[in-house]
Design a protein around this motif. Structure first.
Motif, PDB file in Angstrom:
ATOM      1  N   GLN A 102     -14.332   5.923   2.016  1.00 28.97           N
ATOM      2  CA  GLN A 102     -12.617   5.230   1.562  1.00 28.97           C
ATOM      3  C   GLN A 102     -12.539   4.055   1.907  1.00 28.97           C
ATOM      4  N   ALA A 103     -11.494   3.844   0.807  1.00 27.54           N
ATOM      5  CA  ALA A 103     -10.837   2.489   0.492  1.00 27.54           C
ATOM      6  C   ALA A 103      -9.689   2.658   0.040  1.00 27.54           C
ATOM      7  N   ILE A 104      -8.866   1.122   0.273  1.00 26.11           N
ATOM      8  CA  ILE A 104      -7.778   1.651   0.265  1.00 26.11           C
ATOM      9  C   ILE A 104      -7.075   0.615  -0.859  1.00 26.11           C
ATOM     10  N   TYR A 105      -5.881   0.076  -1.565  1.00 23.18           N
ATOM     11  CA  TYR A 105      -5.613  -0.978  -2.479  1.00 23.18           C
ATOM     12  C   TYR A 105      -4.249  -1.045  -2.247  1.00 23.18           C
ATOM     13  N   ASN A 106      -3.362  -1.674  -2.664  1.00 25.67           N
ATOM     14  CA  ASN A 106      -2.369  -2.319  -3.112  1.00 25.67           C
ATOM     15  C   ASN A 106      -1.512  -2.038  -1.417  1.00 25.67           C
ATOM     16  N   SER A 156      -0.720   2.244   3.764  1.00 22.63           N
ATOM     17  CA  SER A 156      -1.601   2.767   4.562  1.00 22.63           C
ATOM     18  C   SER A 156      -3.175   3.695   4.714  1.00 22.63           C
ATOM     19  N   VAL A 157      -3.681   4.030   5.670  1.00 26.59           N
ATOM     20  CA  VAL A 157      -4.715   4.624   5.930  1.00 26.59           C
ATOM     21  C   VAL A 157      -4.784   6.004   5.925  1.00 26.59           C
ATOM     22  N   ASP A 158      -5.156   7.005   5.072  1.00 23.89           N
ATOM     23  CA  ASP A 158      -5.116   8.023   5.500  1.00 23.89           C
ATOM     24  C   ASP A 158      -6.347   8.751   6.367  1.00 23.89           C
ATOM     25  N   ASP A 159      -5.349  10.207   6.247  1.00 24.26           N
ATOM     26  CA  ASP A 159      -7.103  10.879   7.656  1.00 24.26           C
ATOM     27  C   ASP A 159      -7.015  12.765   6.539  1.00 24.26           C
ATOM     28  N   PRO A 160      -8.072  11.929   5.821  1.00 26.88           N
ATOM     29  CA  PRO A 160      -8.197  13.215   4.657  1.00 26.88           C
ATOM     30  C   PRO A 160      -8.834  14.249   5.954  1.00 26.88           C
ATOM     31  N   VAL A 161      -9.200  14.018   6.924  1.00 23.66           N
ATOM     32  CA  VAL A 161     -10.026  15.279   7.884  1.00 23.66           C
ATOM     33  C   VAL A 161      -8.426  15.983   8.502  1.00 23.66           C
ATOM     34  N   ASN A 162      -7.788  15.681   9.347  1.00 28.64           N
ATOM     35  CA  ASN A 162      -6.530  15.538  10.042  1.00 28.64           C
ATOM     36  C   ASN A 162      -5.305  15.787   9.540  1.00 28.64           C
ATOM     37  N   ASP A 212      -3.061   2.875  -2.929  1.00 32.14           N
ATOM     38  CA  ASP A 212      -3.538   4.925  -2.730  1.00 32.14           C
ATOM     39  C   ASP A 212      -4.553   4.681  -1.390  1.00 32.14           C
ATOM     40  N   ASN A 213      -5.658   5.231  -1.422  1.00 28.36           N
ATOM     41  CA  ASN A 213      -6.782   6.161  -1.034  1.00 28.36           C
ATOM     42  C   ASN A 213      -7.738   6.383  -1.963  1.00 28.36           C
ATOM     43  N   LEU A 214      -8.953   5.970  -2.173  1.00 30.11           N
ATOM     44  CA  LEU A 214     -10.331   5.845  -2.845  1.00 30.11           C
ATOM     45  C   LEU A 214     -11.145   6.879  -1.699  1.00 30.11           C
TER      46      LEU A 214
END
Length: 410
Positions: free
Chosen positions: A129-133, A136-142, A115-117
């Motif tokens: 922003q951080a990820i684990y496991n 893929s990196v999310d784009d929370p803005v767009n 997930d993304n934090l």
């Protein structure tokens, strides 16, 4: 370097899956389950930061928690947010300036497969922003999945990869990256003496490094008592640079005799020191209390120390909770409460489990009764201000005339 908001707020620890080979029951209701997920933020700066309004976001769940108005995080302190405290449970025990919150969010937030934090600061329109496991990196803005997220927000720092989690263990920030094999420590602090401390024994003041289980140490209320367990933890300069909470606090004694060691006492921030006098009596109804060293900062002779090199912290456990003569200062032995247990490594807890076989396999119980009241935070700081105003010495010297009548020898 950690990505930060507001000049020092970063993600410090996450528990993504409380269930597995190891189970962790964050809220203590007897069941490790999804609601026990948590995220912990830390203030890495040297000043208090108002985190009111900071928002926690998750893809598909949107904004699932917002820090309430008036939430101030002190330097080095942490704020842990539990996803959903269950019936019969409670927030994890925190002390001092650490904070704990129940998001009261009924749906799952942290996906077990990755997930993304995202932590968003609406006042400055930026996020970390951080990820684990391997997510893929999310784009929370767009991108999709973050309904209502600001379309003008900018990212602070870079996306941090926390690595892979192990079920029932949290991912924790360290001086060199992240570790994923540690028992979760929501809101924990370390409580112990630093290297070089001289503890009074039948042979005089002995360096703490030379003490072993079974050795006798002098206590204020019950004379010489045997050490039941002693444990050392090494702290490097990299550790304290990454986590200022590890810096020791120096406390100068009021020297009143030839047997008093002429050096300040170095302790961890949460280590409690005996306070004695009329002000304590008026405020707490008792002439003596035990207060955390960090709450005494600002008094003459009490300051944070920045060591030139690595050092050790030592836990000293007696049969009960006692007050020791440490460099001439009346300071507590290890109080076997949840806060101290959380600050001890898994290997050390295993050693304690063997030492205390009657405690059961799930948890070491809170075996001890505090030897004095243990107030903390604003009330202790008020006491300190009154001592400063009246030009009174705050820490009690172990052989002070007010304490000597209560001291018994072997």
């Amino acid at each position: 370097m950690a990505s930060t908001l507001l000049g020092g707020i970063s993600i410090n620890e996450i528990l993504a899956d409380p269930n597995g080979a190891n189970n962790f029951d964050t809220d203590g209701n007897g069941n490790a389950q999804g609601g026990d997920e948590f995220i912990e933020l830390i203030n890495t700066s040297n000043a208090a930061i108002d985190i009111s309004g900071l928002e926690l976001w998750d893809r598909g769940r949107d904004n699932w928690f917002t820090f309430p108005s008036g939430t101030v995080l002190e330097p080095g302190a942490v704020a842990v947010v539990v996803r959903n405290v269950q019936n019969g449970g409670s927030l994890p025990s925190v002390s001092g300036d650490n904070l704990a919150f129940d998001a009261d969010y009924g749906s799952g937030v942290f996906n077990n497969n990755g997930d993304n934090l995202v932590v968003y600061d609406p006042n400055n329109d930026e996020f970390i922003q951080a990820i684990y496991n391997g997510d893929s990196v999310d784009d929370p803005v767009n991108g999709g999945g973050y309904s209502g997220f600001s379309n003008t927000a900018t990212q602070s720092g870079t996306v941090e990869d926390f690595g892979n989690d192990q079920d029932g263990f949290s991912i924790q920030r360290t001086s060199t990256g992240f570790t994923n094999s540690q028992t979760p420590t929501p809101g924990a602090d370390i409580v112990c003496f630093a290297s070089g401390t001289l503890i009074e024994t039948p042979d005089g003041h002995t360096p703490i490094e030379q003490l072993r289980a079974g050795d006798l140490v002098n206590t204020l209320d019950d004379g010489f008592q045997p050490i039941r367990w002693i444990f050392a933890r090494r702290v490097t300069l990299a550790d304290v640079n990454a986590n200022p909470k590890l810096l020791p606090i120096a406390i100068s004694a009021v020297f009143q005799g030839a047997r008093m060691p002429a050096r300040p006492l170095l302790v961890s921030r949460q280590h409690r020191i005996l306070i004695d006098g009329k002000i304590a009596q008026r405020m707490f109804g008792e002439p003596q209390i035990l207060a955390a060293a960090k709450d005494l900062l600002g008094c003459n002779g009490i300051r944070t120390v920045h060591p030139d090199g690595g050092f050790f912290y030592f836990h000293v456990l007696l049969e009960g909770h006692h007050i020791l003569n440490a460099n001439g200062i009346a300071a507590e032995s290890l109080y076997l409460g949840q806060q101290a247990l959380s600050a001890i490594s898994p290997r050390a807890r295993d050693e304690l489990q063997i030492l205390l076989p009657d405690s059961g396999q799930a948890k070491i119980p809170l075996l001890q009764t505090p030897s004095r009241q243990l107030p903390h935070g604003a009330r202790v700081k008020t006491l300190v201000r009154r001592h400063i105003k009246n030009k009174r010495t705050v820490p009690a010297a172990f052989n002070d005339t007010t304490l000597a009548p209560r001291l018994r020898s072997l």
